[in-house]
Design a protein around this motif. Structure first.
Motif, PDB file in Angstrom:
ATOM      1  N   GLU A 160     -15.012  -8.632  -4.024  1.00 10.75           N
ATOM      2  CA  GLU A 160     -14.121  -7.595  -4.534  1.00 10.75           C
ATOM      3  C   GLU A 160     -12.955  -7.368  -3.579  1.00 10.75           C
ATOM      4  N   ILE A 161     -13.259  -7.312  -2.287  1.00  8.69           N
ATOM      5  CA  ILE A 161     -12.218  -7.103  -1.291  1.00  8.69           C
ATOM      6  C   ILE A 161     -11.301  -8.325  -1.210  1.00  8.69           C
ATOM      7  N   LEU A 162     -11.871  -9.519  -1.284  1.00 12.06           N
ATOM      8  CA  LEU A 162     -11.066 -10.740  -1.274  1.00 12.06           C
ATOM      9  C   LEU A 162     -10.083 -10.763  -2.443  1.00 12.06           C
ATOM     10  N   THR A 163     -10.548 -10.322  -3.599  1.00  6.37           N
ATOM     11  CA  THR A 163      -9.692 -10.278  -4.778  1.00  6.37           C
ATOM     12  C   THR A 163      -8.495  -9.362  -4.543  1.00  6.37           C
TER      13      THR A 163
ATOM     14  N   GLY B 163      -2.475  -8.786  -2.547  1.00  4.76           N
ATOM     15  CA  GLY B 163      -1.495  -8.278  -1.601  1.00  4.76           C
ATOM     16  C   GLY B 163      -1.766  -6.905  -1.033  1.00  4.76           C
ATOM     17  N   PHE B 164      -2.934  -6.320  -1.319  1.00  2.00           N
ATOM     18  CA  PHE B 164      -3.235  -4.992  -0.796  1.00  2.00           C
ATOM     19  C   PHE B 164      -3.584  -5.065   0.686  1.00  2.00           C
ATOM     20  N   THR B 165      -3.165  -4.064   1.448  1.00  2.00           N
ATOM     21  CA  THR B 165      -3.524  -3.966   2.850  1.00  2.00           C
ATOM     22  C   THR B 165      -4.939  -3.398   2.977  1.00  2.00           C
TER      23      THR B 165
ATOM     24  N   GLU C 154      -8.572   2.995   0.371  1.00  2.00           N
ATOM     25  CA  GLU C 154      -8.282   4.140  -0.495  1.00  2.00           C
ATOM     26  C   GLU C 154      -8.744   3.888  -1.928  1.00  2.00           C
ATOM     27  N   ILE C 155      -8.507   2.683  -2.420  1.00  2.00           N
ATOM     28  CA  ILE C 155      -8.877   2.362  -3.803  1.00  2.00           C
ATOM     29  C   ILE C 155     -10.390   2.337  -3.982  1.00  2.00           C
ATOM     30  N   LEU C 156     -11.106   1.766  -3.006  1.00  2.00           N
ATOM     31  CA  LEU C 156     -12.560   1.626  -3.112  1.00  2.00           C
ATOM     32  C   LEU C 156     -13.310   2.825  -2.539  1.00  2.00           C
ATOM     33  N   ASN C 157     -12.556   3.823  -2.033  1.00  2.00           N
ATOM     34  CA  ASN C 157     -13.164   5.014  -1.444  1.00  2.00           C
ATOM     35  C   ASN C 157     -14.079   4.639  -0.276  1.00  2.00           C
ATOM     36  N   LEU C 158     -13.566   3.769   0.582  1.00  2.00           N
ATOM     37  CA  LEU C 158     -14.284   3.358   1.788  1.00  2.00           C
ATOM     38  C   LEU C 158     -13.434   3.730   2.996  1.00  2.00           C
ATOM     39  N   SER C 159     -14.029   3.731   4.170  1.00  2.00           N
ATOM     40  CA  SER C 159     -13.240   3.930   5.380  1.00  2.00           C
ATOM     41  C   SER C 159     -12.523   2.627   5.712  1.00  2.00           C
TER      42      SER C 159
END
Length: 231
Positions: free
Chosen positions: A176-179, A184-186, A192-197
């Protein structure tokens, strides 16, 4: 830094930028595209050849460089390699008409962050520049297909000898993070999108690098595509 009212997503843009390109029409296109993204004219410097680019870099540092590989006084890949060795944090985007597989690979291995073809329209180039501004590694779809075609035979050989090269195992969260990296997301935006630190996301990214045996976001995207984790 330059402030932009044109795009609220880029309140602070990395500047100054150097554009190394010998075609006047491409100068006009890039000026227009970057202006729409919020860049002021004074944030942009142009060089028509390698010698001019080296003079400008000797005068002051740049935050980002757009470089063509076919220049009047030599190969832009040599310039990319030198700039990357001098400043590994420098973002380098190739925008070129050259689509030869070996040239593309040489440019990426020399330190280019992304590779685009000039034949793309302004909207496509704009989207790719947005990606690199957000920490992505934009690769032209045509370029990606050629690279995957080159990787394919090697991957097939690896599959024939699984004991020597087992397929890496990524968790659903890592995929999911690789996608999102591919889009192009930092790390901060992903958090912020995944509600993670952000630290959690950075930990996932480090694990991805380790599993794929890579050292950059560009390499991670390539390897992920080669192993079928990304389309």
């Amino acid at each position: 830094m330059s402030n932009t009212a044109a795009d609220p997503n880029f309140a602070l843009l990395p500047a100054p930028l150097l554009l190394v390109e010998d075609e006047p029409m491409m100068h006009i296109r890039l000026r227009s595209i970057l202006g729409q993204l919020g860049y002021d004219e004074e944030a942009l410097s142009f060089a028509a050849d390698i010698a001019g680019a080296r003079r400008l870099f000797a005068e002051h540092p740049f935050a980002m460089a757009f470089i063509d590989v076919g220049l009047p006084d030599g190969n832009g890949i040599d310039l990319i390699r030198d700039l990357h060795q001098h400043d590994r944090a420098l973002q380098i985007l190739v925008i070129s008409a050259w689509s030869d597989e070996q040239i593309i690979l040489d440019a990426l291995q020399a330190g280019a962050t992304g590779y685009l073809l000039k034949e793309r329209d302004d909207i496509e180039i704009t989207l790719s520049i947005r990606s690199i501004l957000r920490g992505g590694a934009p690769i032209d779809p045509f370029v990606a297909r050629h690279i995957l075609a080159m990787i394919g035979p090697a991957t097939a050989q690896a599959d024939a000898a699984p004991a020597n090269a087992p397929r890496p195992v990524l968790t659903p969260r890592e995929i999911e993070i690789l996608t999102m990296v591919n889009k192009g997301f930092t790390n901060r935006e992903i958090a912020e999108i995944l509600n993670l630190s952000r630290l959690t996301v950075e930990c996932h990214v480090r694990n991805i690098y380790k599993k794929l045996a890579v050292r950059s976001r560009t390499e991670a995207v390539f390897e992920a595509r080669a192993h079928g984790f990304l389309p």
